[in-house]
Design a protein around this motif. Structure first.
Motif, PDB file in Angstrom:
ATOM      1  N   GLN A  19       0.708  -0.916  -0.043  1.00 43.67           N
ATOM      2  CA  GLN A  19      -0.560  -0.190   0.034  1.00 43.67           C
ATOM      3  C   GLN A  19       0.901   1.217   0.143  1.00 43.67           C
ATOM      4  O   GLN A  19       0.532   1.957   0.433  1.00 43.67           O
ATOM      5  CB  GLN A  19      -0.915   0.407   1.829  1.00 43.67           C
ATOM      6  N   MET A  20       2.116   1.521  -0.900  1.00 44.00           N
ATOM      7  CA  MET A  20       2.771   2.289  -1.233  1.00 44.00           C
ATOM      8  C   MET A  20       1.833   3.605  -1.511  1.00 44.00           C
ATOM      9  O   MET A  20       1.596   3.725  -2.555  1.00 44.00           O
ATOM     10  CB  MET A  20       4.114   1.673  -1.575  1.00 44.00           C
ATOM     11  N   THR A  21       1.850   4.373  -0.925  1.00 40.82           N
ATOM     12  CA  THR A  21       0.903   5.547  -1.478  1.00 40.82           C
ATOM     13  C   THR A  21       2.880   7.553  -2.115  1.00 40.82           C
ATOM     14  O   THR A  21       4.027   7.178  -1.561  1.00 40.82           O
ATOM     15  CB  THR A  21       0.550   6.227  -0.888  1.00 40.82           C
ATOM     16  N   SER A  22       2.289   8.095  -2.364  1.00 43.41           N
ATOM     17  CA  SER A  22       3.413   9.328  -2.207  1.00 43.41           C
ATOM     18  C   SER A  22       4.084   9.856  -0.801  1.00 43.41           C
ATOM     19  O   SER A  22       4.530  10.172  -0.827  1.00 43.41           O
ATOM     20  CB  SER A  22       2.946  10.491  -3.339  1.00 43.41           C
ATOM     21  N   ARG A  23       2.535   9.671  -0.387  1.00 48.72           N
ATOM     22  CA  ARG A  23       3.341  10.164   1.319  1.00 48.72           C
ATOM     23  C   ARG A  23       3.981   9.311   1.768  1.00 48.72           C
ATOM     24  O   ARG A  23       5.126   9.669   2.913  1.00 48.72           O
ATOM     25  CB  ARG A  23       2.127   9.734   2.172  1.00 48.72           C
ATOM     26  N   HIS A  24       4.027   7.943   1.383  1.00 48.28           N
ATOM     27  CA  HIS A  24       5.926   6.687   2.290  1.00 48.28           C
ATOM     28  C   HIS A  24       6.688   7.527   1.489  1.00 48.28           C
ATOM     29  O   HIS A  24       7.159   7.482   2.119  1.00 48.28           O
ATOM     30  CB  HIS A  24       4.710   5.766   2.072  1.00 48.28           C
ATOM     31  N   SER A  88       9.700  17.360  -3.508  1.00 53.53           N
ATOM     32  CA  SER A  88       8.812  18.166  -3.249  1.00 53.53           C
ATOM     33  C   SER A  88       8.071  18.329  -2.283  1.00 53.53           C
ATOM     34  O   SER A  88       8.676  18.431  -0.912  1.00 53.53           O
ATOM     35  CB  SER A  88       7.407  16.393  -3.681  1.00 53.53           C
ATOM     36  N   GLU A  89       7.126  19.040  -1.949  1.00 58.57           N
ATOM     37  CA  GLU A  89       6.267  19.905  -0.953  1.00 58.57           C
ATOM     38  C   GLU A  89       6.494  18.921  -0.014  1.00 58.57           C
ATOM     39  O   GLU A  89       6.350  19.255   1.072  1.00 58.57           O
ATOM     40  CB  GLU A  89       5.271  21.218  -1.121  1.00 58.57           C
ATOM     41  N   GLY A  90       5.990  17.838  -0.211  1.00 57.82           N
ATOM     42  CA  GLY A  90       4.928  17.049   0.857  1.00 57.82           C
ATOM     43  C   GLY A  90       6.364  16.627   1.570  1.00 57.82           C
ATOM     44  O   GLY A  90       5.659  16.162   2.936  1.00 57.82           O
ATOM     45  N   THR A  91       7.305  16.137   0.326  1.00 62.64           N
ATOM     46  CA  THR A  91       8.872  15.463   1.591  1.00 62.64           C
ATOM     47  C   THR A  91       8.872  17.098   3.210  1.00 62.64           C
ATOM     48  O   THR A  91       9.951  16.864   3.618  1.00 62.64           O
ATOM     49  CB  THR A  91       9.644  15.672   0.391  1.00 62.64           C
ATOM     50  N   LEU A  92       9.497  17.890   2.010  1.00 65.15           N
ATOM     51  CA  LEU A  92       9.424  18.719   2.694  1.00 65.15           C
ATOM     52  C   LEU A  92       8.888  18.666   3.963  1.00 65.15           C
ATOM     53  O   LEU A  92       9.141  19.516   5.438  1.00 65.15           O
ATOM     54  CB  LEU A  92       9.898  20.546   2.055  1.00 65.15           C
ATOM     55  N   GLN A  93       7.123  19.290   4.008  1.00 62.06           N
ATOM     56  CA  GLN A  93       6.310  19.385   4.718  1.00 62.06           C
ATOM     57  C   GLN A  93       6.755  18.167   6.195  1.00 62.06           C
ATOM     58  O   GLN A  93       6.978  18.543   7.702  1.00 62.06           O
ATOM     59  CB  GLN A  93       5.343  18.975   4.396  1.00 62.06           C
TER      60      GLN A  93
END
Length: 686
Positions: A19-24, A88-93
């Motif tokens: 269940q790997m997602t972009s958030r993982h 990505s911005e998600g990674t930085l957050q």
């Protein structure tokens, strides 16, 4: 350390569950970044004792080992460990959140990227070509067109955060959810003589004829996205049209535009744009020089913008993405419904975060909220993100805005089982000038030989005088040149060394295109003639983290079979680099349906044998061979001759065998063409 360990554990559990997602992925990259920074901090902290430093290093090494193990189980994670990997911005957050959880002061959020019209290096390089100034003076009243403006939707979704739920709807789609909008049936389209549209292409044009104006055209490579975009502009009257494309396909876009829309003028921007025609209907610019032209492009009155290989703009923080988005904003400020098309062969549902910038380019979303059309469609669902049924409905709403995705296998009945697609490229800069000069010198030497032979014949009084160019003597000069030259000669100025230099100059362009194909369409077979071209291609793939293998003439049978098995059986090996002579026969590579011919062979048979490594029993998809040709060089002449000889051979079939042309014939014909052109040019200027 406990925060990092927990994050690594979460990623591991996601891999276990599939269940790997972009958030993982973002969490994994954030751990890698923090571990890297922590190692640097430990090295620089003089207050630590040696024992403390060693203890912290061991704990960090444990984190790094776990990261490597996860990447071995999920190879897509390897790219996130690269020093130059996009963040990505998600990674930085997530990185900031982990710093806070550890009691550390998080890094401040980065300031928004400056737009190209600010006082940035890009802005300081900005230029307005003289021809564009003339066009602006000739058309001083470029009136904005808001005739098709729509009222802003208002309803129950005002105040809801919607971008996240919409992305989530793509990341976790309902099984069997469509990845392509409903397209109308094909309708007749007026085309230039000798050209035909395939049914799947005609369906997109039917949608344009019905008024659709935004498309994420994600057909697999080889399905004719360029033609669809150019004809869509013609149907929509979207002129002037701007085409933003990678450098490797810039020349091909100009050629395709002249082919599919011959009644429209085409101009290509090179560098500062000194040679651009500001009055052209179609303007082609490559990403690398776009920064110099954003200013005038935004005010030029473009009614359509096509972005090719749109995955180039997936990182919104990059200057390239900011420039494309700025162009889109400016065009949409002047027109309510311009034609906007993003072309990419990359599958839609990999990391949906990558598509934020593309959706923003198309006007489907803004920075933090849906655009007007998407908002209206979401309102029409009469649901909110609190409703489970909202998510499939939201996904369908985005698809209906213009996502078009067809695979080769889906439209196999539309396209030939095997076809060769020429991709002309320009050899620019010092290399291009060097090859042009070497070709000119070769032509002049041949002219000298021709003049000397002509004078010798006259002095001996032999033969009748021929008006104009003596075709027979031209051929004898060409035959003598080929006979005296050697294919093994790498230092001379003969036709063989010329072709080899051109192959070397094309290496990076060909490898770049193969990399694009590997990213968007899967496995690619890359053919070249010379070892130095193969070496250059392999170095290119290695530098970009593209796993590859190779087949060469000096390999043992065991090594060759291992290379074939790796390409066929390992899903992470994306490219196989093959020698035209060593791998042209006797191997099966039908796991791929795309072949890149980086160098031309001297015979059609050799070219066909290479393609047949892929086009053989067991192949389930149509095969496309992409032939990389250096425009305006002897390379283009050779390609034409090979094709002409192949046509003659096909007509010579007598039911038993094919009349194949020897390589020497093509070599002679290439020099005949070069010498004839030089003599004609000399007679015109005389």
């Amino acid at each position: 350390m406990p925060v990092l360990a927990r994050a690594v554990g979460e990623v591991g559990h996601a891999i276990d569950r599939g269940q790997m997602t972009s958030r993982h992925h973002a969490r994994y990259q954030a751990v890698a970044l923090l571990a890297r920074e922590e190692r640097a901090r430990i090295q620089a902290d003089d207050s630590l004792t040696d024992a403390q430093r060693d203890n912290m290093r061991k704990r960090l090494e444990g984190v790094a080992t776990n990261l490597a193990r996860l990447a071995a189980r999920q190879p897509s994670l390897f790219g996130l460990l690269q020093e130059d990997a996009e963040v990505s911005e998600g990674t930085l957050q997530l990185k900031r959140e982990m710093q806070q959880a550890a009691g550390m002061e998080p890094e401040p959020e980065a300031e928004p990227a400056e737009r190209p019209d600010a006082d940035t290096p890009s802005a300081r390089r900005a230029t307005i070509p003289q021809s564009v100034r003339q066009a602006q003076l000739a058309n001083p009243f470029l009136v904005p067109d808001f005739s098709a403006v729509r009222p802003k939707p208002k309803g129950r979704l005002v105040g809801w955060e919607l971008i996240g739920p919409v992305l989530n709807a793509f990341e976790h789609p309902v099984p069997g959810a469509p990845a392509c909008m409903d397209l109308p049936d094909p309708r007749p389209t007026l085309l230039p003589p000798g050209l035909e549209l395939m049914p799947h292409q005609a369906r997109v044009l039917s949608a344009v004829a019905e008024g659709h104006r935004t498309f994420l055209l994600a057909d697999e490579p080889g399905l004719g996205k360029t033609a669809q975009a150019l004809l869509a502009a013609q149907l929509a009257g979207a002129y002037p049209l701007l085409c933003v494309v990678p450098n490797v396909v810039k020349t091909n876009w100009a050629r395709e535009a002249a082919q599919w829309t011959p009644n429209r003028t085409v101009s290509v921007i090179h560098g500062d744009g000194d040679t651009i025609d500001g009055f052209a209907d179609i303007v082609v610019v490559n990403y690398e020089v776009l920064d110099r032209h954003v200013g005038w492009i935004g005010e030029h009155g473009f009614r359509g913008v096509v972005v090719d290989e749109a995955h180039y703009i997936k990182n919104k923080k990059s200057q390239r993405s900011q420039q494309v988005l700025e162009v889109s904003r400016r065009v949409r400020r002047r027109m309510a419904r311009p034609l906007l098309m993003a072309l990419t062969g990359t599958p839609l549902i990999n990391d949906i975060e990558d598509f934020r910038a593309i959706w923003e380019f198309l006007g489907w979303i803004e920075e933090r909220k849906p655009g007007d059309d998407l908002m209206a469609a979401l309102e029409d669902t009469e649901m909110t993100p609190a409703d489970h049924a909202f998510y499939p409905a939201a996904r369908q709403a985005v698809v209906d805005l213009g996502i078009v995705r067809r695979k080769k296998v889906d439209v196999a009945s539309d396209i030939p089982a095997r076809r060769i697609a020429d991709l002309p490229v320009e050899l620019e800069g010092a290399i291009g000038r060097s090859i042009a000069e070497a070709e000119r010198q070769l032509a002049q030497r041949l002219v000298g030989r021709y003049r000397a032979a002509l004078e010798h014949r006259r002095s001996r009084g032999g033969g009748d005088e021929v008006d104009g160019i003596d075709a027979e003597l031209v051929r004898r000069v060409a035959e003598r040149e080929v006979a005296e030259s050697s294919e093994d000669d790498t230092s001379g100025d003969n036709v063989f060394s010329m072709v080899r230099r051109i192959g070397q100059a094309k290496t990076e362009l060909a490898a770049d295109y193969a990399a694009q194909l590997a990213r968007s369409a899967g496995k690619v077979v890359f053919f070249a003639k010379h070892n130095d071209v193969m070496d250059g291609a392999e170095a290119f793939f290695a530098a970009r983290g593209i796993r590859h293998t190779s087949i060469r003439g000096n390999q043992t049978t065991k090594v060759r079979q291992e290379a074939i098995d790796a390409f066929v059986g390992d899903p992470d090996v994306h490219v196989i680099v093959c020698s035209l002579t060593a791998a042209g026969v006797g191997i099966n590579l039908q796991v791929s349906s795309n072949v890149v011919l980086a160098e031309l062979s001297w015979t059609n048979a050799e070219q066909t044998q290479a393609i047949d490594r892929v086009h053989r029993i067991g192949q389930t998809e149509p095969v496309t061979a992409w032939r990389i040709i250096a425009a305006q060089t002897i390379d283009a002449r050779i390609a034409e001759l090979i094709d002409a000889k192949a046509g003659l051979a096909a007509r010579a079939l007598d039911g038993a065998a094919e009349e194949e042309t020897s390589s020497a014939d093509v070599q002679v014909e290439a020099l005949v063409s070069l010498l004839t052109d030089a003599l004609q040019e000399e007679s015109v200027t005389a």
